[in-house]
Enzyme design. Sequence first.
Site, PDB file in Angstrom:
ATOM      1  N   LEU A 101       2.927  -7.167   0.100  1.00  0.00           N
ATOM      2  CA  LEU A 101       2.071  -7.873   1.045  1.00  0.00           C
ATOM      3  C   LEU A 101       1.058  -8.624   0.193  1.00  0.00           C
ATOM      4  CD1 LEU A 101       1.320  -5.166   3.791  1.00  0.00           C
ATOM      5  CD2 LEU A 101       2.826  -7.150   3.975  1.00  0.00           C
ATOM      6  N   ASP A 102       0.646  -9.792   0.658  1.00  0.00           N
ATOM      7  CA  ASP A 102      -0.347 -10.555  -0.099  1.00  0.00           C
ATOM      8  C   ASP A 102      -1.645  -9.748  -0.210  1.00  0.00           C
ATOM      9  OD1 ASP A 102       1.468 -12.632  -0.142  1.00  0.00           O
ATOM     10  OD2 ASP A 102       0.572 -13.637   1.589  1.00  0.00           O
ATOM     11  N   LYS A 103      -2.451 -10.138  -1.189  1.00  0.00           N
ATOM     12  CA  LYS A 103      -3.709  -9.407  -1.412  1.00  0.00           C
ATOM     13  C   LYS A 103      -4.552  -9.362  -0.125  1.00  0.00           C
ATOM     14  CE  LYS A 103      -7.546  -9.146  -4.658  1.00  0.00           C
ATOM     15  NZ  LYS A 103      -8.187  -9.681  -5.855  1.00  0.00           N
TER      16      LYS A 103
END
Length: 234
Positions: A101-103
């Site tokens: 998952l993106d930051k």
Amino acid sequence: MRLDKLLANMGYGTRKEVKKLLKTGIVRIDEEVSKDPKQHVDPEVNIVTVHDEPVEYREYIYLMMNKPGGVISATEDEDETVIDLLIPEDQVFEPFPVGRLDKDTEGLLVITNDGKLAHHLTSPKHHVPKTYFARVSGMVSEEDVEAFRKGVTLDDGYVTKPGELNIIEEGETSQIELTIHEGKFHQVKRMFEAVGKKVVYLQRIQMGELLLDRNLEPGEYRELTEDEVAFLQK
Ligand code: URA
């Protein structure tokens, strides 16, 4: 496996600490005191006890985390990772996050050391659906629902597989749920960019049949139940 590895994996300390523990003579294998860290044990066959308490061996750990924003979904990074959020007793299993998952993305993240399950969940062959909740800047319309259903062209020319877009609230900032069956880099954000809109908040809420547990605050996690692990293996 070696006795010290088994005890370290089960949370009895580092290998060094386990060595000290063994020296005290409180560890027994099938009733016999063992002080030898290198001694071979088969957890399926031998009964290992510490202070007369049987050591329950487990190979795999399965966790669900509500990933908070600002944390990297990797095992190691300069910045804080999701693994850093686990207690040491869970870190000893050397788990890793399944997929990325993106930051800034929050929500459902499975963390395990079961490589086979991770492969099943991330392999493009299996098309495990993933559902996201998002707040999107701009008026998301039925036209977008149709465009996502057909597939949209991303900035690199890739045409996405059909995605199911549900509009929860239409407005200057819209709220939506989107289910996709693939996992290209920044896919949800790029799908909205393809229709001229911007995701301002993104949260994963479902993977296959596994739902994000709403009792988990961002950053909290718990073990998956046996049923939940079985859902994921389907
Ligand atoms: N799509 C994105 O754009 N980001 C994520 O983190 C997951 C899916």
